[in-house]
Write a protein that holds these residues in place. Structure first.
Motif, PDB file in Angstrom:
ATOM      1  N   PHE A   8       0.305  -1.266  -0.545  1.00  0.00           N
ATOM      2  CA  PHE A   8       0.303   0.031  -0.253  1.00  0.00           C
ATOM      3  C   PHE A   8       0.600   1.746   0.137  1.00  0.00           C
ATOM      4  CE2 PHE A   8      -2.831  -3.696   1.918  1.00  0.00           C
ATOM      5  CZ  PHE A   8      -3.642  -3.217   0.749  1.00  0.00           C
ATOM      6  N   VAL A   9       1.980   0.945   0.522  1.00  0.00           N
ATOM      7  CA  VAL A   9       3.071   2.318   0.658  1.00  0.00           C
ATOM      8  C   VAL A   9       4.140   2.081  -0.661  1.00  0.00           C
ATOM      9  CG1 VAL A   9       5.472   3.565   1.153  1.00  0.00           C
ATOM     10  CG2 VAL A   9       3.542   2.101   2.966  1.00  0.00           C
ATOM     11  N   GLY A  10       3.935   1.544  -1.829  1.00  0.00           N
ATOM     12  CA  GLY A  10       4.502   1.433  -2.624  1.00  0.00           C
ATOM     13  C   GLY A  10       3.276   2.003  -3.600  1.00  0.00           C
ATOM     14  N   THR A  11       2.392   1.595  -3.258  1.00  0.00           N
ATOM     15  CA  THR A  11       0.699   1.961  -4.196  1.00  0.00           C
ATOM     16  C   THR A  11       0.750   3.576  -4.370  1.00  0.00           C
ATOM     17  OG1 THR A  11      -0.464  -0.129  -4.243  1.00  0.00           O
ATOM     18  CG2 THR A  11      -1.370   2.257  -5.105  1.00  0.00           C
ATOM     19  N   SER A  12       0.715   4.432  -3.022  1.00  0.00           N
ATOM     20  CA  SER A  12       1.241   5.122  -2.666  1.00  0.00           C
ATOM     21  C   SER A  12       1.775   6.243  -3.930  1.00  0.00           C
ATOM     22  CB  SER A  12       0.827   5.707  -1.508  1.00  0.00           C
ATOM     23  OG  SER A  12       2.027   6.288  -0.612  1.00  0.00           O
ATOM     24  N   GLN A  13       2.601   5.414  -3.965  1.00  0.00           N
ATOM     25  CA  GLN A  13       4.554   6.508  -4.581  1.00  0.00           C
ATOM     26  C   GLN A  13       4.380   6.439  -6.141  1.00  0.00           C
ATOM     27  OE1 GLN A  13       7.877   4.953  -3.308  1.00  0.00           O
ATOM     28  NE2 GLN A  13       9.532   5.911  -4.817  1.00  0.00           N
ATOM     29  N   PHE A  14       4.094   4.474  -6.632  1.00  0.00           N
ATOM     30  CA  PHE A  14       4.008   4.211  -7.892  1.00  0.00           C
ATOM     31  C   PHE A  14       2.259   4.888  -8.773  1.00  0.00           C
ATOM     32  CE2 PHE A  14       7.919   1.587  -5.570  1.00  0.00           C
ATOM     33  CZ  PHE A  14       8.320   1.934  -6.761  1.00  0.00           C
ATOM     34  N   GLY A  15       1.226   5.013  -7.417  1.00  0.00           N
ATOM     35  CA  GLY A  15       0.699   4.786  -8.063  1.00  0.00           C
ATOM     36  C   GLY A  15      -0.088   5.937  -9.601  1.00  0.00           C
ATOM     37  N   ILE A  16       0.535   7.104  -9.699  1.00  0.00           N
ATOM     38  CA  ILE A  16       0.095   7.894  -9.868  1.00  0.00           C
ATOM     39  C   ILE A  16       1.327   7.877 -11.298  1.00  0.00           C
ATOM     40  CG2 ILE A  16       0.103   9.514  -7.949  1.00  0.00           C
ATOM     41  CD1 ILE A  16       2.792  11.040  -9.200  1.00  0.00           C
ATOM     42  N   VAL A  17       2.210   7.643 -11.891  1.00  0.00           N
ATOM     43  CA  VAL A  17       2.628   6.683 -12.946  1.00  0.00           C
ATOM     44  C   VAL A  17       1.371   6.467 -13.520  1.00  0.00           C
ATOM     45  CG1 VAL A  17       4.482   6.759 -11.845  1.00  0.00           C
ATOM     46  CG2 VAL A  17       3.712   4.468 -12.435  1.00  0.00           C
ATOM     47  N   GLY A  18       0.786   5.940 -13.253  1.00  0.00           N
ATOM     48  CA  GLY A  18      -0.244   5.048 -14.549  1.00  0.00           C
ATOM     49  C   GLY A  18      -1.399   5.529 -15.054  1.00  0.00           C
ATOM     50  N   MET A  19      -2.007   7.258 -14.137  1.00  0.00           N
ATOM     51  CA  MET A  19      -2.601   8.160 -14.185  1.00  0.00           C
ATOM     52  C   MET A  19      -2.299   9.107 -14.452  1.00  0.00           C
ATOM     53  SD  MET A  19      -4.655   7.435 -10.688  1.00  0.00           S
ATOM     54  CE  MET A  19      -3.572   7.451  -8.817  1.00  0.00           C
ATOM     55  N   LEU A  20      -1.042   9.553 -14.814  1.00  0.00           N
ATOM     56  CA  LEU A  20      -0.301  10.535 -15.122  1.00  0.00           C
ATOM     57  C   LEU A  20      -1.020  11.952 -15.861  1.00  0.00           C
ATOM     58  CD1 LEU A  20       2.151  12.074 -13.417  1.00  0.00           C
ATOM     59  CD2 LEU A  20       3.836  11.907 -15.850  1.00  0.00           C
ATOM     60  N   ASP A  21      -1.403  11.098 -16.786  1.00  0.00           N
ATOM     61  CA  ASP A  21      -2.123  11.956 -18.176  1.00  0.00           C
ATOM     62  C   ASP A  21      -3.519  12.601 -17.494  1.00  0.00           C
ATOM     63  OD1 ASP A  21      -3.355   9.372 -17.888  1.00  0.00           O
ATOM     64  OD2 ASP A  21      -3.944   9.221 -19.856  1.00  0.00           O
ATOM     65  N   LYS A  22      -4.529  11.931 -16.075  1.00  0.00           N
ATOM     66  CA  LYS A  22      -5.417  12.141 -15.884  1.00  0.00           C
ATOM     67  C   LYS A  22      -5.084  13.156 -14.561  1.00  0.00           C
ATOM     68  CE  LYS A  22      -7.729   8.446 -18.046  1.00  0.00           C
ATOM     69  NZ  LYS A  22      -8.443   8.835 -18.387  1.00  0.00           N
ATOM     70  N   ILE A  23      -4.189  12.395 -13.987  1.00  0.00           N
ATOM     71  CA  ILE A  23      -3.910  14.044 -13.107  1.00  0.00           C
ATOM     72  C   ILE A  23      -3.265  15.023 -13.823  1.00  0.00           C
ATOM     73  CG2 ILE A  23      -2.317  14.630 -11.554  1.00  0.00           C
ATOM     74  CD1 ILE A  23      -2.087  11.283 -10.916  1.00  0.00           C
ATOM     75  N   ALA A  24      -2.763  15.545 -15.033  1.00  0.00           N
ATOM     76  CA  ALA A  24      -2.765  16.263 -15.690  1.00  0.00           C
ATOM     77  C   ALA A  24      -3.431  17.528 -16.379  1.00  0.00           C
ATOM     78  CB  ALA A  24      -1.234  15.990 -16.627  1.00  0.00           C
ATOM     79  N   HIS A  25      -4.695  16.339 -17.286  1.00  0.00           N
ATOM     80  CA  HIS A  25      -5.974  17.032 -17.338  1.00  0.00           C
ATOM     81  C   HIS A  25      -6.745  17.879 -16.004  1.00  0.00           C
ATOM     82  CE1 HIS A  25      -9.291  17.534 -19.990  1.00  0.00           C
ATOM     83  NE2 HIS A  25      -9.962  16.794 -18.525  1.00  0.00           N
ATOM     84  N   SER A  26      -6.351  17.087 -14.876  1.00  0.00           N
ATOM     85  CA  SER A  26      -7.290  17.261 -13.616  1.00  0.00           C
ATOM     86  C   SER A  26      -6.760  18.580 -13.479  1.00  0.00           C
ATOM     87  CB  SER A  26      -7.533  16.237 -12.464  1.00  0.00           C
ATOM     88  OG  SER A  26      -7.769  16.746 -11.263  1.00  0.00           O
ATOM     89  N   VAL A  27      -5.732  19.077 -13.269  1.00  0.00           N
ATOM     90  CA  VAL A  27      -4.854  19.871 -12.232  1.00  0.00           C
ATOM     91  C   VAL A  27      -4.219  21.050 -13.380  1.00  0.00           C
ATOM     92  CG1 VAL A  27      -4.706  19.008 -10.530  1.00  0.00           C
ATOM     93  CG2 VAL A  27      -2.858  19.129 -12.545  1.00  0.00           C
ATOM     94  N   GLY A  28      -4.383  20.788 -14.861  1.00  0.00           N
ATOM     95  CA  GLY A  28      -4.479  22.005 -15.821  1.00  0.00           C
ATOM     96  C   GLY A  28      -3.159  22.611 -15.652  1.00  0.00           C
ATOM     97  N   VAL A  29      -2.831  20.787 -16.057  1.00  0.00           N
ATOM     98  CA  VAL A  29      -1.480  21.208 -16.714  1.00  0.00           C
ATOM     99  C   VAL A  29      -0.183  20.053 -17.660  1.00  0.00           C
ATOM    100  CG1 VAL A  29      -0.426  22.055 -14.570  1.00  0.00           C
ATOM    101  CG2 VAL A  29      -0.066  19.868 -14.462  1.00  0.00           C
ATOM    102  N   SER A  30       0.731  20.487 -18.259  1.00  0.00           N
ATOM    103  CA  SER A  30       0.867  19.447 -18.862  1.00  0.00           C
ATOM    104  C   SER A  30       1.172  17.704 -18.757  1.00  0.00           C
ATOM    105  CB  SER A  30       1.890  20.075 -20.333  1.00  0.00           C
ATOM    106  OG  SER A  30       3.000  20.450 -19.240  1.00  0.00           O
TER     107      SER A  30
END
Length: 382
Positions: A8-30
């Motif tokens: 679970f600790v690893g998921t908090s670190q690595f999880g964002i790489v699988g949804m980087l495009d979703k996060i970028a769109h959500s917060v309005g950055v490239s």
């Protein structure tokens, strides 16, 4: 239990790489800008971990784990509740510090509790917990982000972190942490040339890993046809990371750390060279090479910890803390270099840049080996 929490600790670190495009769109950055969330996490981990470990050095190691999990929980709440990209970066900083504290303490605990001759396999179990987050956490996080919201996965991790607090408080024995060691004393160990160069090997291998891992989603989008679900490929790569973590420990115990580490670096470079020559028509070959690369990377991560503890058995906690910092500096540097490559060159450039970094690491590792050989020869001649 520590292996499960590591997931679970690893998921908090690595999880964002699988949804980087979703996060970028959500917060309005490239996407390259969003990739710097990895840099923020890694720098906080690398710089903050040794400072905080010094501050809590007098604590029993169970309390250290509880404090680390509490900081992680605060970071998760901040990720969910705070708006905007700037505050999201701040939340990643908090998560980076908490994760680093957990990693160092967990590795040190299992090294102490494992029977003689089994330390490599025991420490590999912790690494396997983190790599399991790539098997399940990253692809599941992407599926959840596509179906609901990318923050949902952090809600789930937060619930399990609460459960982990109770589990640690009831099951981990009261182990001494080794006392207060200043930052200067920790860095003084780098005067050992073999150890210093070996830690630089960690740095360059994880620069190579981070360049690919941070931008794996846009890379797969570029080389994989749109009718193929990326989450399945992430799942296959995650399974490979678990295989690498576990087999790495077994090889370290049976054939030695040097051969295992050299072999893992050779395979990483081999995979990256072939990927840099391929194209979008090589779908099956691309996936196989990425899986092979993932096995090799996580073999290195598991065995390098064992290798460093073997070099300095009397200062395992210090060395593991330094290695964790070098790992995270590698993550930070790789994310930055990858962002420059993706933004200024082409997504395909990340493969040969990653391979070049690991080639340099292999050269350094052979150099570190020569320090050991020369030292033994000097003792024999003396």
């Amino acid at each position: 239990m520590l292996t499960l929490i590591s997931f679970f600790v690893g998921t908090s670190q690595f999880g964002i790489v699988g949804m980087l495009d979703k996060i970028a769109h959500s917060v309005g950055v490239s996407i390259p800008t969003a990739g710097q969330l990895v840099t923020a996490f890694a720098l906080a981990n690398a710089i903050g971990t040794p400072i905080f470990m010094i501050a809590i050095a007098k604590m029993k190691q169970r309390k250290q784990l509880l404090l680390a999990l509490t900081i992680i929980l605060i970071g998760l709440i901040s990720t969910i509740a705070l708006p905007g990209f700037g505050l999201l970066m701040a939340a990643r900083v908090i998560l980076g510090i908490g994760t680093g504290m957990f990693i160092v303490t967990a590795y040190d605990i299992v090294a102490k509790l494992a029977p003689p001759g089994k330390q490599g396999g025991a420490m590999a179990n912790i690494s396997m917990g983190f790599s399991s987050s790539l098997v399940f956490g990253v692809p599941i996080g992407r599926i959840i982000a596509a179906s609901y919201d990318w923050k949902t996965i952090f809600w789930i991790i937060g619930v399990f972190c609460l459960l982990a607090l109770f589990a640690v408080s009831r099951t981990i024995p009261e182990l001494e942490s080794g006392g207060v060691i200043s930052l200067g004393e920790r860095l003084a160990i780098l005067k050992n040339p073999q150890l210093a160069v070996t830690l630089c090997v960690t740095l360059f291998v994880f620069i190579g890993f981070s360049i690919i891992d941070t931008y794996i989603t846009p890379y797969l989008t570029a080389v994989i046809p749109p009718n193929i679900e990326i989450s399945f490929i992430l799942f296959a790569m995650g399974i490979s990371s678990v295989i690498g973590s576990k087999t790495g420990g077994l090889f370290a115990d049976r054939i030695g750390a040097f051969r295992t580490l050299i072999g893992s670096m050779f395979i990483q470079v081999f995979a990256m060279v072939l990927l840099s020559l391929g194209g979008s028509g090589w779908v099956v070959v691309t996936v196989i090479l990425l899986m092979l690369w993932e096995i090799a990377c996580w073999t290195f991560g598991a065995v390098q910890n064992f290798n460093l503890v073997s070099l300095t058995p009397g200062a395992s906690g210090i060395v593991l803390s330094l290695n964790s910092s070098f790992v995270q500096l590698g993550f930070a540097t790789g994310a930055g270099i990858g962002g420059i490559a993706v933004g200024g060159l082409t997504i395909m450039a990340i493969t040969w840049i990653s391979g070049a970094s690991v080639v340099f690491a292999a050269i350094l590792f052979i150099l570190a080996r020569s320090f050991s050989t020369n030292a033994k020869a000097a003792i024999n001649n003396g």
